[in-house]
Design a protein around this motif. Structure first.
Motif, PDB file in Angstrom:
ATOM      1  N   SER A 158       0.825  -1.213   0.000  1.00 57.52           N
ATOM      2  CA  SER A 158       0.000   0.000   0.000  1.00 57.52           C
ATOM      3  C   SER A 158       0.855   1.256   0.000  1.00 57.52           C
ATOM      4  CB  SER A 158      -0.929   0.004   1.224  1.00 57.52           C
ATOM      5  OG  SER A 158      -1.815  -1.082   1.200  1.00 57.52           O
ATOM      6  N   ARG A 159       1.972   1.211   0.712  1.00 55.94           N
ATOM      7  CA  ARG A 159       2.859   2.389   0.759  1.00 55.94           C
ATOM      8  C   ARG A 159       3.421   2.701  -0.624  1.00 55.94           C
ATOM      9  NH1 ARG A 159       4.984  -0.238   5.721  1.00 55.94           N
ATOM     10  NH2 ARG A 159       3.977   0.809   7.498  1.00 55.94           N
ATOM     11  N   VAL A 160       3.674   1.658  -1.412  1.00 56.65           N
ATOM     12  CA  VAL A 160       4.181   1.856  -2.769  1.00 56.65           C
ATOM     13  C   VAL A 160       3.062   2.349  -3.685  1.00 56.65           C
ATOM     14  CG1 VAL A 160       5.157   0.702  -4.784  1.00 56.65           C
ATOM     15  CG2 VAL A 160       5.999   0.132  -2.492  1.00 56.65           C
ATOM     16  N   ARG A 161       1.905   1.699  -3.592  1.00 53.71           N
ATOM     17  CA  ARG A 161       0.788   2.011  -4.494  1.00 53.71           C
ATOM     18  C   ARG A 161       0.226   3.404  -4.239  1.00 53.71           C
ATOM     19  NH1 ARG A 161      -4.153  -2.092  -4.529  1.00 53.71           N
ATOM     20  NH2 ARG A 161      -2.520  -3.467  -5.337  1.00 53.71           N
ATOM     21  N   HIS A 162       0.213   3.824  -2.958  1.00 50.09           N
ATOM     22  CA  HIS A 162      -0.361   5.128  -2.602  1.00 50.09           C
ATOM     23  C   HIS A 162       0.703   6.028  -1.984  1.00 50.09           C
ATOM     24  CE1 HIS A 162      -4.315   3.513  -3.456  1.00 50.09           C
ATOM     25  NE2 HIS A 162      -4.093   2.517  -2.627  1.00 50.09           N
ATOM     26  N   SER A 163       1.792   6.178  -2.708  1.00 53.14           N
ATOM     27  CA  SER A 163       2.946   6.906  -2.168  1.00 53.14           C
ATOM     28  C   SER A 163       2.629   8.369  -1.873  1.00 53.14           C
ATOM     29  CB  SER A 163       4.130   6.816  -3.137  1.00 53.14           C
ATOM     30  OG  SER A 163       3.753   7.312  -4.412  1.00 53.14           O
ATOM     31  N   GLY A 164       1.579   8.911  -2.503  1.00 56.74           N
ATOM     32  CA  GLY A 164       1.230  10.303  -2.271  1.00 56.74           C
ATOM     33  C   GLY A 164       0.418  10.526  -1.011  1.00 56.74           C
ATOM     34  N   ARG A 165      -0.052   9.452  -0.396  1.00 54.64           N
ATOM     35  CA  ARG A 165      -0.879   9.584   0.804  1.00 54.64           C
ATOM     36  C   ARG A 165      -0.023   9.531   2.066  1.00 54.64           C
ATOM     37  NH1 ARG A 165      -6.105   5.771  -0.784  1.00 54.64           N
ATOM     38  NH2 ARG A 165      -6.927   7.169  -2.405  1.00 54.64           N
ATOM     39  N   SER A 166      -0.563  10.076   3.140  1.00 50.52           N
ATOM     40  CA  SER A 166       0.195  10.132   4.389  1.00 50.52           C
ATOM     41  C   SER A 166       0.368   8.730   4.972  1.00 50.52           C
ATOM     42  CB  SER A 166      -0.530  11.015   5.405  1.00 50.52           C
ATOM     43  OG  SER A 166      -1.696  10.353   5.885  1.00 50.52           O
ATOM     44  N   PRO A 167       1.482   8.486   5.676  1.00 47.01           N
ATOM     45  CA  PRO A 167       1.672   7.189   6.341  1.00 47.01           C
ATOM     46  C   PRO A 167       0.520   6.859   7.285  1.00 47.01           C
ATOM     47  CG  PRO A 167       3.718   8.450   6.356  1.00 47.01           C
ATOM     48  CD  PRO A 167       2.656   9.364   5.830  1.00 47.01           C
ATOM     49  N   GLU A 168      -0.026   7.894   7.936  1.00 43.95           N
ATOM     50  CA  GLU A 168      -1.133   7.661   8.874  1.00 43.95           C
ATOM     51  C   GLU A 168      -2.346   7.082   8.151  1.00 43.95           C
ATOM     52  OE1 GLU A 168      -3.685  10.071  12.249  1.00 43.95           O
ATOM     53  OE2 GLU A 168      -3.184  11.110  10.394  1.00 43.95           O
TER      54      GLU A 168
END
Length: 267
Positions: A158-168
């Protein structure tokens, strides 16, 4: 953060919720499929100074009950109306995203006297053809596969796929995904409520917010909806997809705050 958590009996099931509290104008936030009330945390933080923000988990999601059946929009809408009544929330603005947006539209169409206003964030206003495509697709299988994976593995992807979103928000999404019941996918069974008819009959101030990157509600449909109801305002947010509240949280909250101020000022 001095928010409260609670569970109440609404429409015969246990509904869990988060609430920022205070003697302030109330705003109830409805999440999308496989998300949870907690996924609204970043937005609630931006609203809590001026509003009492209430974030229920829909049935089959988060920490709410997950009955075997009862996952159509009529069921979700009945849950929301009962939830508002049980908690004694007086005329909130109802804000819903995706599945929560369609649910909010059903509630507002049938119970305008219960609400002060309505915000729809790229609701699931799908054509009959698109509804069938989604229903016959592989989203249920995808969910089963995810539930068989480790949370760490899913988080990493998910961190790779949605790199523009906040970690939270990525963390909150992952947590919600693993809490979501397979029964909840019954919501995808056609037919959905007729969204054109829902918008046509709305009798409260309403705001439709969509992104510009392949939203469910296309610019053409949004313009058609605005033509059906003079009380519907449409705002497009750049560089946002279907997850408009999460892709552009600051811009989304600014648009929502402007709407809330206008609605509660004229109340």
């Amino acid at each position: 953060m001095h928010w409260t958590t609670g569970t109440c009996k609404a429409n015969g099931i246990d509904v869990h919720y988060l609430r920022t509290g205070g003697d302030k104008p109330p705003v109830v936030l409805l999440h999308g499929l496989v998300l949870s009330g907690a996924c609204w945390t970043p937005l609630a933080r931006l609203l809590e100074e001026d509003y009492d923000v209430v974030m229920p988990d829909a049935r089959g999601h988060g920490k709410s009950a997950a009955p075997d059946h009862g996952y159509r929009y009529n069921d979700f809408a009945a849950d929301v109306v009962s939830f508002i009544d049980v908690l004694g929330i007086a005329q909130p603005v109802l804000l819903g995203h995706s599945m929560g947006g369609m649910t909010a539209a059903v509630v507002a169409s049938r119970n305008p006297e219960r609400l002060r206003g309505l915000v729809l964030a790229d609701p699931t206003f799908l054509t009959p053809e698109r509804q069938r495509e989604v229903y016959e697709g592989d989203v249920v299988d995808q969910h089963r596969q995810i539930l068989n994976r480790s949370r760490e593995d899913f988080l990493a992807e998910s961190r790779v796929r949605h790199s523009g979103r906040s970690p939270e928000i990525i963390e909150l999404f992952a947590q919600a995904r693993f809490q979501a019941s397979i029964h909840a996918f019954e919501i995808l069974t056609p037919p959905n409520p007729d969204f054109m008819q829902l918008i046509k009959t709305l009798a409260i101030p309403s705001l439709l917010v969509v992104g510009d990157d392949d939203p469910v509600v296309s610019p053409e449909v949004a313009a058609e909806l605005a033509g059906l109801n003079q009380g519907l305002e449409v705002v497009r947010i750049a560089e946002a997809g279907h997850g408009v509240p999460y892709d552009q949280p600051e811009r989304f909250s600014a648009v929502v705050k402007t709407f809330l101020r206008s609605v509660f000022r004229t109340a």
